[in-house]
Motif scaffolding. Structure first.
Motif, PDB file in Angstrom:
ATOM      1  N   ALA A  37       0.705  22.810   5.174  1.00  0.00           N
ATOM      2  CA  ALA A  37       1.182  21.485   5.621  1.00  0.00           C
ATOM      3  C   ALA A  37       1.523  20.671   4.377  1.00  0.00           C
ATOM      4  O   ALA A  37       0.843  19.712   4.021  1.00  0.00           O
ATOM      5  N   GLU A  38       2.589  21.088   3.706  1.00  0.00           N
ATOM      6  CA  GLU A  38       2.948  20.518   2.410  1.00  0.00           C
ATOM      7  C   GLU A  38       4.416  20.123   2.419  1.00  0.00           C
ATOM      8  O   GLU A  38       5.296  20.929   2.104  1.00  0.00           O
ATOM      9  N   LYS A  68       3.229  14.415   9.438  1.00  0.00           N
ATOM     10  CA  LYS A  68       1.970  15.044   9.838  1.00  0.00           C
ATOM     11  C   LYS A  68       0.748  14.261   9.378  1.00  0.00           C
ATOM     12  O   LYS A  68      -0.232  14.124  10.106  1.00  0.00           O
ATOM     13  N   LEU A  69       0.767  13.783   8.164  1.00  0.00           N
ATOM     14  CA  LEU A  69      -0.414  13.140   7.576  1.00  0.00           C
ATOM     15  C   LEU A  69      -0.293  11.620   7.512  1.00  0.00           C
ATOM     16  O   LEU A  69      -1.294  10.921   7.375  1.00  0.00           O
ATOM     17  N   MET A  70       0.948  11.118   7.592  1.00  0.00           N
ATOM     18  CA  MET A  70       1.180   9.672   7.489  1.00  0.00           C
ATOM     19  C   MET A  70       2.570   9.383   8.027  1.00  0.00           C
ATOM     20  O   MET A  70       3.323  10.315   8.335  1.00  0.00           O
TER      21      MET A  70
END
Length: 225
Positions: free
Chosen positions: A122-123, A190-192
């Motif tokens: 997840a990058e 995904k993260l923000m």
């Protein structure tokens, strides 16, 4: 494993602006082939490769294989000319041509990007590291990716890409972003939020009031000549 062969080629044949001297790569095609064969014979695995070493391997493979694919059909106006438009049998796009062999298994560029890099990690910064041989792509880095350096390299790529006003035109009132942020919005969200992601790297910060639109993608070959 060592990425020295590719590092030497990138330093020799990529300009400060990230353009690619494909004619130079053609002259050094033996070295490029040797590097790709090195990767082919040394597939990464989870047991004794770190995540960063694996990611660096697949990013370098994607970039080296893309150059190799362009060289097979060079000169071309665009990488998109490779595939159905020049009648590669049973292939619709250059990213679907299975020409990469790793440990006896055939891969295409889509396999590497979507089924390995995007699926396994997840990058979102990988989108600034892989290069699709086009003007609107992130610039091809003038050095190979290395596991020990990868986090710094990805940060540098993200910062350079987001603050490049050819690829992203950002003001306080409006942000005309690369189409990459639209195509892969799920990766960046995904993260923000996308805005928060942009603000990690952008010199000009944006707010909830900033209108976001997307630029047309320029698929012209990133040829230095």
């Amino acid at each position: 494993m060592s990425h020295r062969l590719f590092d030497e080629l990138l330093k020799r044949h990529v300009t400060d602006e990230g353009l690619v001297n494909y004619q130079g790569f053609m002259t050094d095609s033996v070295q490029l082939t040797a590097y790709i064969e090195l990767l082919s014979n040394n597939a990464p695995n989870d047991s004794n490769w770190s995540d960063d070493d694996q990611m660096a391997y697949w990013i370098n493979l994607y970039n080296a294989a893309t150059i190799d694919l362009v060289l097979k059909y060079y000169p071309v106006e665009s990488i998109k000319d490779i595939g159905s438009s020049i009648q590669v049998p049973f292939v619709n796009t250059p990213w679907d041509i299975q020409f990469i062999e790793i440990a006896g298994k055939q891969y295409d560029l889509n396999n590497i990007e979507h089924n390995i890099l995007r699926k396994k990690w997840a990058e979102p910064r990988i989108h600034f590291a892989i290069n699709c041989a086009s003007y609107s792509c992130p610039e091809l880095r003038r050095e190979a990716y290395e596991g020990a350096l990868l986090q710094r390299q990805l940060d540098e790529q993200a910062r350079a890409f987001i603050n490049d006003d050819f690829r992203n035109d950002i003001t306080e009132q409006s942000a005309e972003l690369s189409k990459i942020f639209d195509w892969f919005s799920g990766d960046f969200g995904k993260l923000m939020s996308l805005r928060d992601f942009i603000n990690q790297y952008a010199d000009q910060k944006i707010s909830e009031e900033t209108k976001i639109t997307y630029k047309e993608y320029n698929w012209k070959l990133n040829d230095a000549n």
